[in-house]
Design a protein around this motif. Structure first.
Motif, PDB file in Angstrom:
ATOM      1  N   MET A 129      32.521  43.061  39.774  1.00  0.00           N
ATOM      2  CA  MET A 129      33.364  42.706  38.981  1.00  0.00           C
ATOM      3  C   MET A 129      34.783  43.298  39.056  1.00  0.00           C
ATOM      4  SD  MET A 129      30.864  44.120  36.357  1.00  0.00           S
ATOM      5  CE  MET A 129      31.533  43.869  34.532  1.00  0.00           C
ATOM      6  N   ALA A 130      35.523  44.323  39.719  1.00  0.00           N
ATOM      7  CA  ALA A 130      36.139  44.887  39.685  1.00  0.00           C
ATOM      8  C   ALA A 130      37.215  43.731  40.634  1.00  0.00           C
ATOM      9  CB  ALA A 130      36.204  46.232  40.541  1.00  0.00           C
ATOM     10  N   ALA A 131      36.181  43.350  41.896  1.00  0.00           N
ATOM     11  CA  ALA A 131      37.052  42.454  41.921  1.00  0.00           C
ATOM     12  C   ALA A 131      37.349  40.986  41.974  1.00  0.00           C
ATOM     13  CB  ALA A 131      36.060  41.792  43.565  1.00  0.00           C
ATOM     14  N   LEU A 132      36.765  40.276  40.676  1.00  0.00           N
ATOM     15  CA  LEU A 132      36.878  39.385  40.032  1.00  0.00           C
ATOM     16  C   LEU A 132      38.360  39.753  39.256  1.00  0.00           C
ATOM     17  CD1 LEU A 132      34.638  36.962  40.412  1.00  0.00           C
ATOM     18  CD2 LEU A 132      33.861  37.361  38.212  1.00  0.00           C
ATOM     19  N   LEU A 133      38.423  40.609  38.439  1.00  0.00           N
ATOM     20  CA  LEU A 133      39.266  41.046  37.625  1.00  0.00           C
ATOM     21  C   LEU A 133      40.041  40.317  38.317  1.00  0.00           C
ATOM     22  CD1 LEU A 133      38.272  44.067  35.817  1.00  0.00           C
ATOM     23  CD2 LEU A 133      39.259  41.653  34.826  1.00  0.00           C
ATOM     24  N   ARG A 134      40.478  40.883  39.919  1.00  0.00           N
ATOM     25  CA  ARG A 134      41.564  40.858  40.962  1.00  0.00           C
ATOM     26  C   ARG A 134      41.898  39.755  41.307  1.00  0.00           C
ATOM     27  NH1 ARG A 134      41.672  44.946  45.531  1.00  0.00           N
ATOM     28  NH2 ARG A 134      43.733  44.256  45.348  1.00  0.00           N
ATOM     29  N   CYS A 135      40.930  38.661  40.980  1.00  0.00           N
ATOM     30  CA  CYS A 135      40.756  37.273  41.881  1.00  0.00           C
ATOM     31  C   CYS A 135      41.928  36.193  40.524  1.00  0.00           C
ATOM     32  CB  CYS A 135      39.098  36.490  42.481  1.00  0.00           C
ATOM     33  SG  CYS A 135      38.428  37.562  43.342  1.00  0.00           S
ATOM     34  N   PHE A 136      41.551  36.387  39.478  1.00  0.00           N
ATOM     35  CA  PHE A 136      42.872  36.069  38.140  1.00  0.00           C
ATOM     36  C   PHE A 136      44.089  35.931  38.338  1.00  0.00           C
ATOM     37  CE2 PHE A 136      43.844  35.726  33.708  1.00  0.00           C
ATOM     38  CZ  PHE A 136      42.868  34.202  33.479  1.00  0.00           C
TER      39      PHE A 136
ATOM     40  N   ASP B 234      48.887  40.587  46.455  1.00  0.00           N
ATOM     41  CA  ASP B 234      49.775  41.870  45.245  1.00  0.00           C
ATOM     42  C   ASP B 234      48.757  42.613  43.984  1.00  0.00           C
ATOM     43  OD1 ASP B 234      52.281  41.303  47.084  1.00  0.00           O
ATOM     44  OD2 ASP B 234      53.493  39.644  45.966  1.00  0.00           O
ATOM     45  N   SER B 235      47.925  41.607  43.828  1.00  0.00           N
ATOM     46  CA  SER B 235      47.089  42.115  42.167  1.00  0.00           C
ATOM     47  C   SER B 235      46.236  43.787  43.195  1.00  0.00           C
ATOM     48  CB  SER B 235      45.639  41.487  42.656  1.00  0.00           C
ATOM     49  OG  SER B 235      45.057  41.428  43.431  1.00  0.00           O
ATOM     50  N   PRO B 236      46.908  44.315  41.487  1.00  0.00           N
ATOM     51  CA  PRO B 236      46.956  45.864  41.972  1.00  0.00           C
ATOM     52  C   PRO B 236      45.588  46.521  42.007  1.00  0.00           C
ATOM     53  CG  PRO B 236      47.733  45.388  39.494  1.00  0.00           C
ATOM     54  CD  PRO B 236      47.127  44.171  40.672  1.00  0.00           C
ATOM     55  N   PRO B 237      44.915  47.079  42.311  1.00  0.00           N
ATOM     56  CA  PRO B 237      43.603  47.713  42.749  1.00  0.00           C
ATOM     57  C   PRO B 237      42.946  48.173  40.607  1.00  0.00           C
ATOM     58  CG  PRO B 237      44.293  49.003  43.886  1.00  0.00           C
ATOM     59  CD  PRO B 237      45.904  48.318  43.232  1.00  0.00           C
ATOM     60  N   VAL B 238      41.775  47.972  40.874  1.00  0.00           N
ATOM     61  CA  VAL B 238      41.577  48.231  39.470  1.00  0.00           C
ATOM     62  C   VAL B 238      40.643  49.513  39.351  1.00  0.00           C
ATOM     63  CG1 VAL B 238      39.313  47.245  37.353  1.00  0.00           C
ATOM     64  CG2 VAL B 238      40.965  45.697  38.852  1.00  0.00           C
ATOM     65  N   GLU B 239      41.248  50.135  38.386  1.00  0.00           N
ATOM     66  CA  GLU B 239      40.154  52.271  37.857  1.00  0.00           C
ATOM     67  C   GLU B 239      38.720  51.470  37.954  1.00  0.00           C
ATOM     68  OE1 GLU B 239      42.327  54.138  36.518  1.00  0.00           O
ATOM     69  OE2 GLU B 239      44.572  54.505  37.580  1.00  0.00           O
ATOM     70  N   THR B 240      37.791  52.680  38.900  1.00  0.00           N
ATOM     71  CA  THR B 240      36.410  51.940  38.108  1.00  0.00           C
ATOM     72  C   THR B 240      35.760  53.185  37.942  1.00  0.00           C
ATOM     73  OG1 THR B 240      35.497  51.919  40.555  1.00  0.00           O
ATOM     74  CG2 THR B 240      35.915  49.981  39.904  1.00  0.00           C
ATOM     75  N   THR B 241      35.030  53.841  37.313  1.00  0.00           N
ATOM     76  CA  THR B 241      34.026  55.030  37.242  1.00  0.00           C
ATOM     77  C   THR B 241      33.166  55.642  38.266  1.00  0.00           C
ATOM     78  OG1 THR B 241      32.318  54.101  35.775  1.00  0.00           O
ATOM     79  CG2 THR B 241      34.569  55.039  35.063  1.00  0.00           C
ATOM     80  N   GLU B 242      32.798  54.076  39.152  1.00  0.00           N
ATOM     81  CA  GLU B 242      31.871  54.517  40.381  1.00  0.00           C
ATOM     82  C   GLU B 242      33.269  54.083  41.523  1.00  0.00           C
ATOM     83  OE1 GLU B 242      28.085  52.585  40.460  1.00  0.00           O
ATOM     84  OE2 GLU B 242      28.617  51.919  38.681  1.00  0.00           O
TER      85      GLU B 242
ATOM     86  N   GLY C   3      44.034  44.784  36.615  1.00  0.00           N
ATOM     87  CA  GLY C   3      44.237  43.358  38.496  1.00  0.00           C
ATOM     88  C   GLY C   3      45.197  42.715  37.766  1.00  0.00           C
ATOM     89  N   LEU C   4      45.575  42.016  36.831  1.00  0.00           N
ATOM     90  CA  LEU C   4      46.930  41.586  37.275  1.00  0.00           C
ATOM     91  C   LEU C   4      48.272  41.557  37.444  1.00  0.00           C
ATOM     92  CD1 LEU C   4      46.536  38.418  36.132  1.00  0.00           C
ATOM     93  CD2 LEU C   4      47.771  38.840  34.268  1.00  0.00           C
ATOM     94  N   SER C   5      49.001  41.245  38.111  1.00  0.00           N
ATOM     95  CA  SER C   5      50.972  41.731  39.088  1.00  0.00           C
ATOM     96  C   SER C   5      50.640  41.198  37.256  1.00  0.00           C
ATOM     97  CB  SER C   5      50.284  40.522  39.923  1.00  0.00           C
ATOM     98  OG  SER C   5      50.797  38.722  40.139  1.00  0.00           O
TER      99      SER C   5
END
Length: 606
Positions: free
Chosen positions: A172-179, A255-263, A230-232
């Motif tokens: 899910m985090a990676a898919l946010l960064r692919c948008f 250049d997409s930033p990392p996504v903060e997660t609880t896991e 996840g969006l620049s």
């Protein structure tokens, strides 16, 4: 052929069951093909109630027969979960899930071999499939774990649940960064092509740009004000003179930033993918994201708090993307750009496949907002035209150019991949299966008999084509893909299986099963006929009851009681099943006529 999803899915299961675990262990790791293979079994078992495997005592006999090579009703679910455990372990390095596509990547430079670093690059297909696979596994575990009594089995189930949950969060985090939201000048090459694609009314470019800006203004505001994860930077969207496209690139965007997660999902790799959407990967992402807020996911409570946060962010992008491409597809009311086949992307490429992909997004948008019959009928016509032009619903001839659409498929250049080796290419060959799936999905939306029947006839014609393409013999018999049966230019099959096309076929059959499970389309005309028949039957029943009020044979009274019961049942069915109500009313009228005829005969005899 008539589509029979239960029987056809069981045939696929039978073909898969003999080499499930062994097949996963063969060859180099490929998170995409291995997920596709697992989903061919696990997805139907969790989406089609008649094929469930998570409650051994309720597993149907024909289901057990198709999976007999995996064991009995208790062993089968354990074997499936063992296979998922092997998959998650194989695609986890130092505690972090990985999403490499291995041999699915091809070099776009003749003679240049792809590097090991490129084999391990994450791709949207893997992220999306992982979401679907993880949700299916979590739902399966939630039910199956209830019958586990041994401590070691419960411990294994808990460990698998933790591993699958971590992989789901990572995907899910990676898919946010692919948008991506790609911004460009209206007078640039991309802007000019977009305006030409949309302009079917002879407007000036300035008028097209102005109209497009008006249509997209609400979406621009959503991107600028609400999309953060996840969006620049989206500062460029503040300039209303710029145009934009939104959707998913092929991988994590540069250049997409990392996504903060609880896991703890491990380090999030830097992105290298082009900051521009690809229609194919956009549709793949939309399909996977839809599973995050399906009724089953919500009912079983499969997402933890952190995942729910990511799911809300993905759902916002899911809705935004559908609205964007739906607006482009229907830009001109009198002449939709989508109807001007083939669709042309802003990088200048044209293909029937791109028209199908835009149609796929439009179908999802129509399902989301319960579209009008007019929009539905026009979309049906587009799908029918695509079936004809692709030679999916027509016969292929020697030298047929449409063969390239199915084999070797539509090539997609993965811009940005050259940073890790030669420029990569991704080929897609699932045109016919995608067309089948979208036809069935649209049939679920149809409220009229006419469009519904057209879509079913189209789906059956596509199924005729695809069923011929099954591999006829060998290890992968009854799976896909063997084009030699439909094209005179393709030699007999050489023992290669397309897990991508096979999995897409499974998705299409699941959609068909879901459609069949819904209430039949109600015909207003048939309802009127049923109402008239019931009115006449009620009147004649009252008349016969009056005639029998002074006594009579027990058989006469039984007939009248049975007629009354049937009429009560017909009244209850009238709204949802007017055809059945008609049949019951006709049965009552027939039995009442026999009583009346018998009474007349008796009167004449006396």
């Amino acid at each position: 052929m008539r589509i029979k999803p239960r029987q056809q899915l069981l045939e696929i299961w039978e073909a898969l069951s003999g080499q499930l675990v062994q097949g996963l262990q063969e060859g180099d790791p490929n998170s995409v093909s291995e997920a596709e293979r697992l989903l061919c079994l696990l997805y139907p078992a969790t989406e089609v109630p008649a094929l469930r495997l998570d409650v051994p005592d309720e597993t149907a006999e024909d289901v057990l027969a198709s999976l007999r090579k995996l064991g009995d009703s208790v062993v089968i679910p354990r074997t499936l979960l063992d296979a998922v455990a092997f998959y998650t372990d194989r695609h986890t390095i130092d505690g972090a899930p990985v999403f490499g596509a291995g041999e699915y990547y091809q070099s776009d430079e003749p003679g240049a071999a792809i590097t090991e670093a490129q084999r391990t690059l994450g791709v949207v297909d893997s992220y999306s499939l992982s979401i679907t696979l993880c949700l299916a596994t979590l739902g399966f575990l939630k039910v199956f774990s209830r019958i586990l009594t041994r401590a070691d089995l419960r411990r294994q189930a808990d460990e698998l649940q933790d591993a699958v949950s971590t992989r789901l969060t990572a995907a899910m985090a990676a898919l946010l960064r692919c948008f991506t939201v790609s911004v460009f000048e209206a007078d640039s090459e991309r802007g000019r092509i977009l305006c030409e694609t949309l302009n079917r009314g002879g407007l000036s470019n300035r008028a097209v740009v102005q109209k497009l800006q008006e249509k997209l203004a609400p979406l621009r505001a959503i991107v600028r004000d609400q999309l953060i994860l996840g969006l620049s930077t989206t500062d460029a969207l503040g300039n209303d003179n710029l145009l934009f496209e939104c959707g998913w690139s092929w991988g994590i965007v540069a250049d997409s930033p990392p996504v903060e997660t609880t896991e703890d999902i491990g380090p999030q790799p830097p992105g290298i993918a082009q900051n521009a959407p690809y229609l194919y990967f956009t549709v793949v992402a939309l399909d996977g994201i839809a599973d995050l807020f399906s009724e089953r996911t919500l009912t079983l409570g499969l997402l933890n708090e952190g995942q729910q946060r990511l799911a809300r962010a993905l759902q916002l992008r899911w809705e935004l993307t559908q609205r964007y491409w739906s607006a482009l597809a229907r830009f001109e009311e009198q002449a939709w750009p989508l109807e001007n086949i083939p669709w042309r992307t802003t990088d200048g490429q044209e293909s029937l496949y791109f028209s199908l992909l835009v149609s796929s997004i439009l179908v999802q948008d129509l399902l989301r907002r319960r579209a009008t019959d007019a929009d539905l009928n026009r979309t049906v016509a587009v799908l029918e035209e695509l079936g004809v032009r692709s030679k999916t619903t027509r016969r292929m001839v020697p030298g047929d150019a449409s063969l390239n659409l199915h084999h070797p498929g539509v090539p997609l250049t993965l811009v940005g991949s050259e940073q890790a080796g030669p420029l990569l290419r991704w080929s897609v060959t699932d045109f016919s299966a995608q067309l089948l799936k979208r036809s069935v999905q649209l049939a679920r939306l149809a409220q009229g008999i006419g469009p519904h029947d057209r879509l079913l006839r189209l789906a059956e014609a596509i199924m005729d084509h695809l069923w011929l393409r099954r591999i006829p013999a060998g290890r992968y018999a009854k799976l896909w893909d063997d084009l030699s049966a439909v094209s005179p230019d393709v030699p007999p099959h050489q023992e290669n299986v397309s897990w991508s096309l096979t999995e897409r076929m499974v998705e299409a059959l699941i959609s068909t099963a879901n459609m069949i499970g819904e209430t039949p389309i109600r015909s207003p005309r048939l309802t009127e006929v049923a109402t008239d028949l019931l009115g006449e039957a009620d009147h004649l029943l009252d008349k016969e009851m009056m005639a029998a009020a002074g006594g009579g044979f027990a058989s006469v009274q039984n007939t009248l009681n049975q007629a009354e019961s049937r009429l009560h049942l017909a009244r209850r069915l009238l709204r949802d099943n007017p055809g059945t109500a008609c049949a019951l009313a006709i049965q009552v009228l027939s039995s009442l006529d026999e009583l009346a005829a018998a009474r007349r005969t008796a009167a004449w005899g006396s």
